[in-house]
Design a protein around this motif. Structure first.
Motif, PDB file in Angstrom:
ATOM      1  N   PHE A  62      22.448  10.417 -52.305  1.00 49.16           N
ATOM      2  CA  PHE A  62      23.342  10.310 -53.455  1.00 49.16           C
ATOM      3  C   PHE A  62      24.567   9.450 -53.172  1.00 49.16           C
ATOM      4  O   PHE A  62      25.051   8.748 -54.076  1.00 49.16           O
ATOM      5  CB  PHE A  62      23.755  11.700 -53.970  1.00 49.16           C
ATOM      6  CG  PHE A  62      24.958  12.269 -53.277  1.00 49.16           C
ATOM      7  CD1 PHE A  62      26.234  12.043 -53.791  1.00 49.16           C
ATOM      8  CD2 PHE A  62      24.825  13.002 -52.110  1.00 49.16           C
ATOM      9  CE1 PHE A  62      27.349  12.558 -53.147  1.00 49.16           C
ATOM     10  CE2 PHE A  62      25.926  13.511 -51.464  1.00 49.16           C
ATOM     11  CZ  PHE A  62      27.200  13.292 -51.984  1.00 49.16           C
ATOM     12  N   GLU A  63      25.104   9.501 -51.942  1.00 49.42           N
ATOM     13  CA  GLU A  63      26.312   8.718 -51.646  1.00 49.42           C
ATOM     14  C   GLU A  63      26.043   7.223 -51.817  1.00 49.42           C
ATOM     15  O   GLU A  63      26.865   6.500 -52.381  1.00 49.42           O
ATOM     16  CB  GLU A  63      26.820   9.021 -50.241  1.00 49.42           C
ATOM     17  CG  GLU A  63      27.381  10.424 -50.117  1.00 49.42           C
ATOM     18  CD  GLU A  63      27.666  10.812 -48.677  1.00 49.42           C
ATOM     19  OE1 GLU A  63      26.834  10.498 -47.792  1.00 49.42           O
ATOM     20  OE2 GLU A  63      28.720  11.441 -48.454  1.00 49.42           O
ATOM     21  N   GLN A  64      24.892   6.767 -51.340  1.00 49.55           N
ATOM     22  CA  GLN A  64      24.516   5.363 -51.493  1.00 49.55           C
ATOM     23  C   GLN A  64      24.309   5.016 -52.965  1.00 49.55           C
ATOM     24  O   GLN A  64      24.733   3.949 -53.423  1.00 49.55           O
ATOM     25  CB  GLN A  64      23.228   5.064 -50.724  1.00 49.55           C
ATOM     26  CG  GLN A  64      23.368   5.163 -49.222  1.00 49.55           C
ATOM     27  CD  GLN A  64      21.995   5.136 -48.583  1.00 49.55           C
ATOM     28  OE1 GLN A  64      21.271   6.123 -48.576  1.00 49.55           O
ATOM     29  NE2 GLN A  64      21.628   3.977 -48.060  1.00 49.55           N
ATOM     30  N   ALA A  67      27.738   4.921 -54.789  1.00 48.21           N
ATOM     31  CA  ALA A  67      28.452   3.685 -54.441  1.00 48.21           C
ATOM     32  C   ALA A  67      27.790   2.470 -55.101  1.00 48.21           C
ATOM     33  O   ALA A  67      28.487   1.562 -55.592  1.00 48.21           O
ATOM     34  CB  ALA A  67      28.509   3.517 -52.933  1.00 48.21           C
ATOM     35  N   MET A  68      26.478   2.441 -55.127  1.00 44.86           N
ATOM     36  CA  MET A  68      25.757   1.325 -55.740  1.00 44.86           C
ATOM     37  C   MET A  68      26.079   1.223 -57.229  1.00 44.86           C
ATOM     38  O   MET A  68      26.341   0.129 -57.749  1.00 44.86           O
ATOM     39  CB  MET A  68      24.249   1.514 -55.527  1.00 44.86           C
ATOM     40  CG  MET A  68      23.391   0.429 -56.120  1.00 44.86           C
ATOM     41  SD  MET A  68      21.628   0.759 -55.866  1.00 44.86           S
ATOM     42  CE  MET A  68      21.385   2.213 -56.897  1.00 44.86           C
ATOM     43  N   TYR A  74      32.554  -2.459 -60.267  1.00 46.60           N
ATOM     44  CA  TYR A  74      33.794  -2.823 -59.576  1.00 46.60           C
ATOM     45  C   TYR A  74      33.576  -2.798 -58.067  1.00 46.60           C
ATOM     46  O   TYR A  74      33.230  -1.760 -57.514  1.00 46.60           O
ATOM     47  CB  TYR A  74      34.938  -1.865 -59.943  1.00 46.60           C
ATOM     48  CG  TYR A  74      35.359  -2.026 -61.381  1.00 46.60           C
ATOM     49  CD1 TYR A  74      36.148  -3.106 -61.773  1.00 46.60           C
ATOM     50  CD2 TYR A  74      34.937  -1.131 -62.349  1.00 46.60           C
ATOM     51  CE1 TYR A  74      36.513  -3.279 -63.099  1.00 46.60           C
ATOM     52  CE2 TYR A  74      35.290  -1.303 -63.686  1.00 46.60           C
ATOM     53  CZ  TYR A  74      36.081  -2.370 -64.043  1.00 46.60           C
ATOM     54  OH  TYR A  74      36.427  -2.552 -65.355  1.00 46.60           O
ATOM     55  N   ASP A  75      33.780  -3.950 -57.430  1.00 47.95           N
ATOM     56  CA  ASP A  75      33.632  -4.052 -55.975  1.00 47.95           C
ATOM     57  C   ASP A  75      34.747  -3.347 -55.230  1.00 47.95           C
ATOM     58  O   ASP A  75      34.589  -2.987 -54.069  1.00 47.95           O
ATOM     59  CB  ASP A  75      33.611  -5.520 -55.533  1.00 47.95           C
ATOM     60  CG  ASP A  75      32.328  -6.225 -55.944  1.00 47.95           C
ATOM     61  OD1 ASP A  75      31.292  -5.556 -56.094  1.00 47.95           O
ATOM     62  OD2 ASP A  75      32.379  -7.454 -56.115  1.00 47.95           O
ATOM     63  N   ALA A 112      14.623  -7.338 -49.882  1.00 50.54           N
ATOM     64  CA  ALA A 112      15.869  -7.782 -49.267  1.00 50.54           C
ATOM     65  C   ALA A 112      16.817  -6.592 -49.272  1.00 50.54           C
ATOM     66  O   ALA A 112      16.957  -5.918 -50.300  1.00 50.54           O
ATOM     67  CB  ALA A 112      16.466  -8.950 -50.039  1.00 50.54           C
ATOM     68  N   PRO A 113      17.458  -6.295 -48.150  1.00 48.68           N
ATOM     69  CA  PRO A 113      18.378  -5.143 -48.119  1.00 48.68           C
ATOM     70  C   PRO A 113      19.587  -5.366 -49.021  1.00 48.68           C
ATOM     71  O   PRO A 113      20.047  -6.492 -49.195  1.00 48.68           O
ATOM     72  CB  PRO A 113      18.787  -5.052 -46.658  1.00 48.68           C
ATOM     73  CG  PRO A 113      18.397  -6.340 -46.035  1.00 48.68           C
ATOM     74  CD  PRO A 113      17.379  -6.982 -46.897  1.00 48.68           C
ATOM     75  N   LEU A 114      20.076  -4.281 -49.596  1.00 43.76           N
ATOM     76  CA  LEU A 114      21.325  -4.339 -50.364  1.00 43.76           C
ATOM     77  C   LEU A 114      22.471  -4.565 -49.405  1.00 43.76           C
ATOM     78  O   LEU A 114      22.477  -4.048 -48.293  1.00 43.76           O
ATOM     79  CB  LEU A 114      21.563  -3.028 -51.128  1.00 43.76           C
ATOM     80  CG  LEU A 114      20.715  -2.789 -52.349  1.00 43.76           C
ATOM     81  CD1 LEU A 114      21.023  -1.412 -52.927  1.00 43.76           C
ATOM     82  CD2 LEU A 114      20.954  -3.853 -53.390  1.00 43.76           C
ATOM     83  N   GLU A 115      23.437  -5.299 -49.850  1.00 43.90           N
ATOM     84  CA  GLU A 115      24.614  -5.535 -48.988  1.00 43.90           C
ATOM     85  C   GLU A 115      25.720  -4.590 -49.352  1.00 43.90           C
ATOM     86  O   GLU A 115      25.857  -4.092 -50.381  1.00 43.90           O
ATOM     87  CB  GLU A 115      25.084  -6.972 -49.136  1.00 43.90           C
ATOM     88  CG  GLU A 115      24.038  -7.932 -48.607  1.00 43.90           C
ATOM     89  CD  GLU A 115      24.482  -9.380 -48.739  1.00 43.90           C
ATOM     90  OE1 GLU A 115      25.676  -9.635 -48.870  1.00 43.90           O
ATOM     91  OE2 GLU A 115      23.604 -10.244 -48.685  1.00 43.90           O
TER      92      GLU A 115
END
Length: 115
Positions: A62-64, A67-68, A74-75, A112-115
């Motif tokens: 859930f934390e990922q 944040a995603m 908003y970055d 491709a991995p998320l950054e």
């Protein structure tokens, strides 16, 4: 068509997410809940035997996911809500779990991995 050895989770914002998004000082547009839910995030998750296993997996990541979803708007984490607990995640998002995934495209998937 091909069966894919994954399940799917659809992450749909609830009103609490829309309220936060519309209250961010930098936001110059009013977004409705319907518009936010119209194009939701879909993630692949491990296959499961019981739907509860899919929900348990969402609890683990859930934390990922939180944040995603926040960073897609908003970055700057200083604009994010302070309370990003599991309880808040479930108050802010509906998650639909689906056990069957079919690939209708006859081509390799690119990862491709998320950054």
């Amino acid at each position: 068509m091909y069966f894919v050895d994954r399940a799917v989770a659809v992450i749909k914002p609830k009103q609490a997410f829309a309220d936060w998004l519309n209250a961010v000082p930098d936001n110059d547009m009013e977004l409705s809940l319907d518009s936010l839910r119209a194009d939701s995030t879909v993630i692949l998750i491990p296959e499961f035997n019981e739907p509860e296993e899919g929900v348990a997996y969402i609890d683990e990541i859930f934390e990922q996911l939180f944040a995603m979803e926040l960073s897609s708007w908003y970055d700057d984490p200083s604009l994010w809500p302070q309370d990003r607990s599991l309880k808040t995640f479930w108050e802010w998002f509906d998650v639909e779990i689906h056990s069957t995934l079919i690939d209708s495209v006859d081509a390799d998937l690119n990862n491709a991995p998320l950054e």
